[in-house]
Scaffold this active site. Structure first.
Site, PDB file in Angstrom:
ATOM      1  N   GLN B 223       0.821  -1.198   0.000  1.00 40.17           N
ATOM      2  CA  GLN B 223       0.000   0.000   0.000  1.00 40.17           C
ATOM      3  C   GLN B 223       0.861   1.256   0.000  1.00 40.17           C
ATOM      4  OE1 GLN B 223      -2.771  -2.314   3.191  1.00 40.17           O
ATOM      5  NE2 GLN B 223      -3.179  -0.133   3.092  1.00 40.17           N
ATOM      6  N   ARG B 370      -8.481  -1.165   8.421  1.00 39.43           N
ATOM      7  CA  ARG B 370      -9.500  -0.159   8.168  1.00 39.43           C
ATOM      8  C   ARG B 370      -9.684   0.736   9.375  1.00 39.43           C
ATOM      9  NH1 ARG B 370     -14.537  -1.869   4.359  1.00 39.43           N
ATOM     10  NH2 ARG B 370     -14.665   0.140   3.358  1.00 39.43           N
ATOM     11  N   CYS B 371      -8.588   1.302   9.817  1.00 40.38           N
ATOM     12  CA  CYS B 371      -8.611   2.016  11.078  1.00 40.38           C
ATOM     13  C   CYS B 371      -7.463   2.994  11.086  1.00 40.38           C
ATOM     14  CB  CYS B 371      -8.436   1.004  12.207  1.00 40.38           C
ATOM     15  SG  CYS B 371      -8.071   1.737  13.794  1.00 40.38           S
ATOM     16  N   GLU B 741     -12.847   4.306   6.200  1.00 34.31           N
ATOM     17  CA  GLU B 741     -12.851   3.471   7.401  1.00 34.31           C
ATOM     18  C   GLU B 741     -14.017   3.741   8.337  1.00 34.31           C
ATOM     19  OE1 GLU B 741      -7.987   3.435   7.591  1.00 34.31           O
ATOM     20  OE2 GLU B 741      -9.140   4.979   8.597  1.00 34.31           O
TER      21      GLU B 741
END
Lengths: 327, 796
Positions: B223, B370-371, B741
């Site tokens: 990523q 996702r945080c 998120e």
């Protein structure tokens, strides 16, 4: 997927298949739907040297009813065939209830009932259903054909009574002698999960009395549990709240659950009791099981889960279900 | 005068444009790491430890070397001779690449085989004999801090125990005073179980070292390609300009693909040693058992309250279980990430937070999934605490939140823990949600149902999330400041290529970045191609995670477009033969203020940049922008769930879920809705079924998809999404705040609160996630809290 090296054969006849199995001995495995065997090979928990793919064998993909009401399921009949079967919906409420609850649609498209029985996973659904119905498995080997009662066929966890050179070619569900009722209920964390608890119940009644009963449990012991004492408690009398409660308690007693990440032992035992009551209580109307979790667990903003009466109301005495996917 | 362009028609801001990347994905024409085949490529497999904690007595690879087709076997010992047995983590700890002294978690990398094909590599891994001497295992912070606990990190000097850090933030004295003044003190203890980002595509890399050019090319699932390039330069001591990192299509990241993993390092070393491309593709179990997980935090806190409902202060203590290595990939200077964003939406005068991190014999990680660096734990705890406090006070759940919200006119608002929230309309969002769910009616229905023995419940959760790490003052990775970048090249025909330092893993950058360009320049979005992920071509950027793409890279896209527009304005003035001051802009066109029908399009300006520029002007129409955000962006959301619990089985069903997201300006509403639905699905998963846990021997439960329960469409409830509240970020160039998120962050508490509300008559305060039916049943039957991860409870 990177399994160990294996030889692959796809015979065109049963005789050829049996000859190959004879040659391969203990290191040979039959491949039908592959939904249990292939994952085991992927993880290298199973490393057979010879795979005998029976998918090319002709005439094994049937399920049909004999004139006397016996139902026969061929070794290549897929779960999806049974799920869509008009025959089962009309004639076999217990199997019709279980078929849509087997794993998930993708598995159902390939997996087979007979293969599931052979795999003898204590969390397999069909073994309980066939046990509750008092079914049989037909094996073909070099010495011909033999019919094995399901209780003798499943010999332990992941163990069956087949000799290395035998192939299970058919499952038989005997014709009921009275009005057949019952169902299959299963608690799972998610579609496709193994059962946390599964309960199959079949009753045959005539003259207002239960003449035969079978209760079998999934996922609550080292193997499929045939709760014979629980079933016996129903026989010889009309179905009543009292006999149902007694059968449920005896079924819970017969369970041998373990605490694990699917739930506590105490809970699983409780669910066996609950499911027996729910399956048996449906037909007599008055005691429609409370609570939700029914309508195939949908949620999904629908009316489902809005309380008592949202379960599939079928089961006892009807032909279209008795199924519930809880959780 | 020409007709102004319709922004929606050209695919600008607010257009629900179909995702351009989907065409190739749906056709199976994506290009993922595993799709890449290079000439002469070899295949690598990793041998992992079956034990959670054990001393390695010996590693015998001789049988593996004997298998035909095996080209190389790497062991810890061989790595050590090259000073590569250990590598630095992004949290200033070290992590084993291949184990030398001990294995410290089940699934840890012990050896690698590189062979002609992956089957041979796997066979050879099985042929490696490793002799282990088992050691006592630690699977939670209590065990980690017990007297006489074995020291997991005995490789480190000055590490006498298993504590990684003690950290605090806030005003202790002020908070103590608040508690002295309190009428009511509410307490809550809970565990946020370990979960895993679990992208469908696992991690992998193809390292290709070319001896002739001395250049190393690595195709990999990352990523953050530029950070990887920097890390490889530092760890492998290769010159940075001789390293090219390429992230092709990525099948989901969710934070799992930010860290540097041993597999990447080993494939690079193997390629250098063998001078051939080496491919490593992780399998699903390897991904779940060894790579960056999330959560696994114990929270124990209390809230000081006035009788009338006013919150006076909050004390939070967190124990974070980081696994065997402290390898959080998080860029803040705060050890526990942004946990202290808890309660940022509420006007609370005083707060004090203490946190302790510990090692355990579990896979390392902690912040992924996702945080925005532990905001998920913060918001979950916040909303569970709000529910408990409202119950203690006997105040309505909605009213209690409303009376404590930061009010619209208080922004920018400095929280008790020092964050500066930028904007929001919290009460309005709550109102929209309550109306949508039919709050009053449901409460009546609930009371009536209860009389008949039916358990209905309603749960509210709100969340605000600090997004966009960072600003460069407070956020960096390995000292590199957290900014991002965009480069825009407009060709002479008005078509353009845009590159950014971010990297989409499913967010839809190829679609939305072009929409920002369309908004700023009036070029149709379909005329802008977006490229990311190749460090040889993309401008330097910090990657995509923590919902930072839109707040940071997206801002850079707007800023570079504005630079292009500024130059185009000069070209327009030249073409129109007026001075620049006399030029006006409308979407896609400059015109003369005094004669609006005299104008030139942006495409005409582009052509002029290459064919008719004024004397002294540099030709071409391209530029680069680096954007350092002045602050974080703060989206807000309200999630409301209604459920029915079956008291006999503990099974619960979602009746309704309403989501009100205020994420500022929406670039592509369809993609935003997709993000919210995906996040809510994950929230439902975490609350109901999804967790990774460990038995007392450190065996990972949840290391495959039979036990790690991703919900299917069957279980996933329907969601009702609301977008009517829009509070643009005051400092973001286009007012966007980020959204990727939010729903996964704020959603879980809504589900749990709903179930707890349904069983409120039992007096049970908490059931730890996941709320499996047996745990709900246990709470109902015994009127007791159900704590910890499921297998923690002993049998019989």
């Amino acid at each position: 997927m990177y399994p160990s090296r294996f030889r692959y054969e796809a015979p065109r006849s049963i005789a050829e298949a049996i000859a190959l199995l004879r040659e391969g001995g203990d290191d040979a495995k039959v491949l039908a739907g592959g939904q249990s065997l292939v994952p085991l090979m992927k993880l290298r928990f199973a490393s057979p040297e010879l795979i005998v793919d029976i998918n090319n064998l002709p005439g094994l993909d049937y399920h049909r009813e004999d004139p006397d009401g016996t139902i026969r399921i061929g070794a290549l009949c897929r779960h999806a065939d049974l799920e869509r079967s008009a025959l089962l919906k009309a004639r076999q409420p217990v199997m019709a209830a279980a078929a849509p609850l087997i794993a998930d649609p993708i598995v159902r498209n390939r997996g087979t009932l007979v293969g599931s029985l052979c795999h003898a996973d204590p969390q397999g659904d069909w073994a309980s259903v066939v046990t509750a119905l008092g079914g049989f498995v037909v094996a073909r080997g070099p010495g011909g054909r033999r019919t094995i009662p399901i209780a003798d066929f499943v010999t332990g966890p992941f163990q069956n009574a087949l000799a290395p050179d035998e192939i299970a070619v058919e499952a038989i569900i005997p014709a009921p002698k009275g009005a057949l009722a019952g169902g299959y209920l299963k608690l799972e964390r998610r579609v496709g999960d193994f059962a946390t608890v599964g309960v199959a119940v079949a009753t045959e009644s005539s003259g207002g009395k239960v003449t035969r009963a079978g209760i079998a449990l999934t996922g609550v012991g080292g193997s499929t549990i045939n709760a014979t004492a629980a079933a016996e408690a129903l026989v010889g009398q009309p179905l009543s709240a009292e006999s149902i409660r007694q059968a449920a308690d005896l079924a819970a007693e017969a369970a041998r659950p373990r605490t694990d990440h699917r739930g506590s032992a105490e809970y699983k035992r409780h669910m066996v009791r609950t499911f027996v009551v729910r399956i048996l209580s449906r037909g007599d109307g008055g005691e429609a099981a409370a609570g939700n979790g029914g309508e195939a667990g949908a949620g999904n903003g629908s009316e489902a889960g809005a309380g008592g009466g949202t379960q599939n109301s079928a089961g006892n005495g009807t032909a279209d279900g008795g199924a519930e996917r809880a959780a | 005068m020409s007709q102004a362009l319709d922004e929606i028609k050209i695919g600008g801001l607010g257009a629900s444009r179909k995702r351009v990347e989907d065409d190739r994905f749906i056709r199976g024409r994506g290009n993922y790491t595993d799709d890449i085949t290079l000439p002469g490529m070899l295949h690598m497999e990793i041998l992992r430890s079956p034990l959670a904690h054990a001393r390695i007595k010996s590693v015998d690879a001789s049988k593996a070397w004997d298998i035909p087709g095996v080209r190389l076997v790497l062991t810890g010992e061989m790595m050590a001779t090259r000073n590569l047995a250990w590598m630095p983590t992004l949290s200033y700890d070290t992590q084993a690449v291949l184990a030398t002294d001990k294995v410290r978690f089940q699934g840890q990398e012990v050896a690698c085989v590189i062979a002609d094909d992956p089957y041979i590599a796997k066979d050879a891994c099985e042929a490696i004999d490793v002799e282990y001497e088992p050691l006592p295992v630690i699977v939670n912070p209590v065990q980690a801090q017990a007297d006489g606990a074995p020291v997991i990190r005995d490789d480190k000097e000055n590490q006498p125990d298993n504590v990684i850090y003690d950290w605090e933030v806030g005003d202790k004295a002020g908070t103590d005073r608040a508690f002295e003044q309190a009428d009511v003190i509410s307490k809550l203890k809970l565990h946020y179980p370990r979960s895993h980002p679990s992208p469908i595509e696992c991690c992998g890399s193809i390292a290709d070292f070319n001896r002739a050019t001395s250049k190393l090319t690595v195709y990999m699932t990352t990523q953050a390609p530029h950070i990887i390039r920097a890390a490889v330069a530092l760890v492998a001591e290769l010159p940075e300009h001789m390293i090219r990192i390429v992230s092709p299509d990525i099948g989901g990241g969710f934070g799992n693909k930010v860290p540097v993993y041993p597999g990447y390092v080993c494939s690079i070393l193997a390629s250098i040693l063998l001078e051939r491309p080496v491919k490593w593709i992780e399998d699903k179990s390897g991904n779940l058992i060894s790579t960056g997980f999330a959560r696994d935090m114990y929270l124990d806190s209390e809230m000081a309250l006035r009788k009338d409902g006013k919150i006076l202060g909050v004390r939070i203590h967190a124990d974070a279980d980081h696994g065997a290595f402290f390898s959080d990939a998080q860029p803040s200077k705060f050890k526990i990430g942004l946990l202290h964003s808890a309660f940022a939406a509420y006007d609370i005068p005083a707060g004090h937070l203490t946190a302790r991190g510990t090692y355990s014999n579990k896979a390392p990680g902690g912040v992924a999934y996702r945080c925005s660096f532990r905001v998920t734990e913060a918001m979950f705890f916040q909303e569970r605490m709000m529910q408990a406090a409202a119950v203690d006070l006997g105040i309505d759940q909605a009213e209690f939140r409303r009376m404590n919200f930061v009010q619209d006119e208080q922004f920018p608002y400095r929280t008790a823990f020092g964050f500066l929230t930028d904007s929001g309309q919290y009460a309005k969002c709550l109102d929209v949600g309550l109306k949508a769910v039919g709050y009053e009616e449901f409460r009546q229905q609930q009371a009536e149902a209860r009389k008949r023995g039916r358990l209905l419940g309603l749960g509210i959760s709100t969340m605000t999330e600090p997004l966009g790490a960072g600003n460069s003052r407070e956020y960096d990775i390995l000292g590199i400041k957290m900014f991002d970048s965009a480069e825009l090249k407009v060709h002479m025909t008005g078509k353009a290529i845009l590159r950014t330092g971010a990297k989409s893993q499913g967010q839809g950058h190829e679609t939305t970045w072009a929409q920002i360009v369309a908004h700023e320049l009036g070029l149709p979005a379909e005329d802008v191609v977006v490229e990311e992920g190749d460090t040889d071509t993309a401008p330097f950027g910090m990657g995509t995670y923590a919902s930072r793409s839109t707040p940071v890279a997206g801002a850079a896209v707007a800023m570079v477009s504005r630079k292009i527009r500024a130059k185009a304005r000069k070209l327009a003035a030249h073409l129109l033969e007026v001075s620049e001051e006399d030029i006006e802009w409308e979407l896609g066109r400059f015109y003369v203020r005094s004669a609006p029908d005299r104008g030139v399009t942006i495409q005409e300006c582009a052509m002029a940049a290459y064919s008719n520029m004024p004397d002294g002007m540099e030709p071409g129409l391209e530029n680069t922008a680096y954007y350092d955000p002045p602050n974080l962006t703060w989206p807000f959301a309200v999630y409301i769930v209604t459920v029915e619990v079956d008291p006999e089985t503990g099974v619960w069903d979602v009746l309704n879920m309403v989501a009100v997201d205020d994420c500022g300006v929406r670039i592509n509403p369809m993609i935003v809705e997709g993000q919210i639905m995906g996040g809510l699905t994950e929230a439902y998963a975490m609350s109901s079924t999804q967790f990774i846990t460990f038995d007392s021997e450190g065996n990972c439960v949840g290391s495959n998809y039979m036990d790690y329960m991703l919900p299917s469409a069957w279980e996933t409830p329907g969601f009702e999404l609301h977008s009517e509240v829009v509070t643009p970020s005051p400092h973001h160039p286009i007012g966007a705040k980020g959204v990727g998120e939010c729903a996964a962050v704020g959603g879980p508490a809504a589900f749990v609160n709903a179930v707890m509300d349904a069983i409120s008559d039992t007096g049970v305060r908490n059931i730890d996630m996941p709320l499996l039916p047996d745990r709900v049943w246990e709470a109902i039957k015994y009127h007791r809290d159900v704590s910890g991860a499921p297998p923690v409870r002993a049998d019989d």
